[in-house]
Design a protein around this motif. Structure first.
Motif, PDB file in Angstrom:
ATOM      1  N   ILE A  53       0.669  -1.360  -0.126  1.00 58.93           N
ATOM      2  CA  ILE A  53      -0.079   0.077   0.375  1.00 58.93           C
ATOM      3  C   ILE A  53       1.080   1.325   0.434  1.00 58.93           C
ATOM      4  O   ILE A  53       1.681   1.421   0.869  1.00 58.93           O
ATOM      5  N   THR A  98      -4.547   6.590  -6.574  1.00 53.92           N
ATOM      6  CA  THR A  98      -2.984   5.291  -6.346  1.00 53.92           C
ATOM      7  C   THR A  98      -3.574   4.698  -4.809  1.00 53.92           C
ATOM      8  O   THR A  98      -4.720   3.633  -4.036  1.00 53.92           O
ATOM      9  N   ARG A 101      -7.488   4.582  -4.510  1.00 52.32           N
ATOM     10  CA  ARG A 101      -8.015   2.801  -4.512  1.00 52.32           C
ATOM     11  C   ARG A 101      -7.438   2.393  -3.745  1.00 52.32           C
ATOM     12  O   ARG A 101      -8.369   1.360  -3.291  1.00 52.32           O
ATOM     13  N   GLU A 102      -6.373   1.870  -3.556  1.00 49.16           N
ATOM     14  CA  GLU A 102      -5.819   0.299  -2.773  1.00 49.16           C
ATOM     15  C   GLU A 102      -6.054   0.612  -1.246  1.00 49.16           C
ATOM     16  O   GLU A 102      -6.407   0.051  -0.327  1.00 49.16           O
ATOM     17  N   HIS A 103      -6.319   1.996  -0.699  1.00 51.05           N
ATOM     18  CA  HIS A 103      -6.860   1.775   0.695  1.00 51.05           C
ATOM     19  C   HIS A 103      -8.001   1.474   0.893  1.00 51.05           C
ATOM     20  O   HIS A 103      -9.116   0.841   1.575  1.00 51.05           O
ATOM     21  N   ILE A 105      -9.692  -0.697  -1.377  1.00 49.67           N
ATOM     22  CA  ILE A 105      -9.704  -2.234  -1.471  1.00 49.67           C
ATOM     23  C   ILE A 105      -9.482  -2.994  -0.228  1.00 49.67           C
ATOM     24  O   ILE A 105      -9.989  -3.434  -0.231  1.00 49.67           O
ATOM     25  N   SER A 128      -0.379  -8.347  -6.860  1.00 51.78           N
ATOM     26  CA  SER A 128      -1.746  -6.704  -7.315  1.00 51.78           C
ATOM     27  C   SER A 128      -2.258  -6.738  -6.048  1.00 51.78           C
ATOM     28  O   SER A 128      -3.376  -7.782  -6.201  1.00 51.78           O
ATOM     29  N   LEU A 129      -3.132  -5.347  -5.334  1.00 53.02           N
ATOM     30  CA  LEU A 129      -4.039  -4.778  -4.659  1.00 53.02           C
ATOM     31  C   LEU A 129      -5.240  -5.426  -5.573  1.00 53.02           C
ATOM     32  O   LEU A 129      -6.275  -5.726  -5.068  1.00 53.02           O
ATOM     33  N   GLN A 130      -5.187  -5.342  -6.757  1.00 53.59           N
ATOM     34  CA  GLN A 130      -6.076  -5.378  -7.881  1.00 53.59           C
ATOM     35  C   GLN A 130      -6.430  -6.797  -8.390  1.00 53.59           C
ATOM     36  O   GLN A 130      -8.181  -6.709  -8.941  1.00 53.59           O
ATOM     37  N   ASP A 156      -8.456   0.361 -12.401  1.00 51.66           N
ATOM     38  CA  ASP A 156      -8.054   1.243 -12.155  1.00 51.66           C
ATOM     39  C   ASP A 156      -8.595   2.747 -11.466  1.00 51.66           C
ATOM     40  O   ASP A 156      -8.111   3.534 -11.086  1.00 51.66           O
TER      41      ASP A 156
END
Length: 298
Positions: A53, A98, A101-103, A105, A128-130, A156
């Motif tokens: 992250i 970024t 988005r990742e937080h 997730i 990837s966290l995605q 994304d």
């Protein structure tokens, strides 16, 4: 990885700096590779995944290429200020995108932990966290005893866009595309609304598909035809899918897991009744905390 066009000739000093950067990158890559090795424990892999992250980008620094610096040198002071402001605004926007988005997730993943769906297990990829790896154990219905793998892909622009769920284990089902294995979400989530829809809802819908066969808006016409005209034959095909999925799942445990560079892919071995009872006894007695699947008993 995008290709780099060799359009600029670099100075010897820049070559030296690039070599130092490459050495540092190699060292970091080696460190991450050892951290994500298949021999790592689940706790170690999860801690490593959390470190992916990005940090809060309020103090993000811009790195400009030599060509960009030389371009700025040829501009007037006013033009250089304008270009620098545009670049910083763009880069900061990307950094914050970024970060949020990742937080978002990780918030979704934490929600999954608080509201678990029985028989459904997911974990983000170490790459990837995605990308999330998942598996569902079906306990009843036409797909009873089947074990099906799937992946969730987050775009994304998530959480503003709908996730994609793809069955990686072959599944004969009206709502699963027979060509690419993608689960049809068009009818249940025609418009994805941030704050209202979640990955948990997508997984709940996927689970319901194994127990309640709905053909509305289906993507597998052959399965739809059998459901409406020969349901007994459909149940046979569904049970065949479950049996083949179980055989595939059991065969995967025999494969060399070291060849898989993502340590978060779940592998598990079906236990015999004897092994199950012995394992249960050992766990309750606190005699053992780890079962080696290479042990003949297990």
């Amino acid at each position: 990885m995008p290709s780099i066009s060799p359009v600029h000739s670099l100075s010897p000093d820049h070559d030296k700096e690039s070599k130092e950067e490459d050495d540092q990158t190699s060292e970091i890559s080696g460190h991450l590779k050892s951290r994500f090795s298949p021999s790592s424990t689940f706790s170690e892999r999860l801690k490593a995944a959390r470190k992916l992250i990005p940090s809060y980008p309020g103090k993000a620094k811009l790195v400009r290429s030599v060509s960009e610096s030389s371009t700025l040198a040829t501009k007037t002071d006013e033009e250089r200020i304008h270009i620098r402001a545009e670049n910083e605004s763009c880069a900061t926007s990307q950094d914050f995108g970024t970060f949020f988005r990742e937080h978002a997730i990780m918030v979704e993943y934490k929600c999954m932990g608080r509201n678990p769906l029985s028989g459904v297990y997911v974990i983000p990829s170490l790459k990837s966290l995605q990308v999330w790896h998942g598996v569902i154990f079906v306990r009843a219905g036409p797909y009873r005893d089947g074990i099906f793998r799937f992946i969730i892909i987050l775009q994304d622009d998530f959480p503003d866009s709908r996730p994609l769920l793809k069955l990686t284990t072959p599944l004969f089902h009206p709502q699963v595309n027979p060509v690419n294995g993608v689960l049809n979400l068009d009818e249940s989530f025609p418009q994805w609304e941030r704050g209202k829809n979640s990955i948990w809802q997508v997984l709940k819908f996927m689970k319901s598909c194994f127990y309640s066969i709905d053909t509305w808006g289906a993507t597998n016409e052959e399965a739809v035809d059998l459901v409406h005209n020969s349901f007994e034959e459909f149940k046979e095909r569904a049970q065949q899918s479950a049996s083949e999925a179980l055989d595939l799942f059991d065969s995967e445990v025999k494969q060399d897991s070291s060849s898989d560079d993502d340590g978060n892919v779940l592998r598990q071995k079906n236990l015999s009744d004897l092994a199950f009872m012995e394992g249960k006894r050992m766990m309750l007695a606190g005699e053992h905390t780890f079962f080696d699947i290479r042990d003949p008993l297990f």
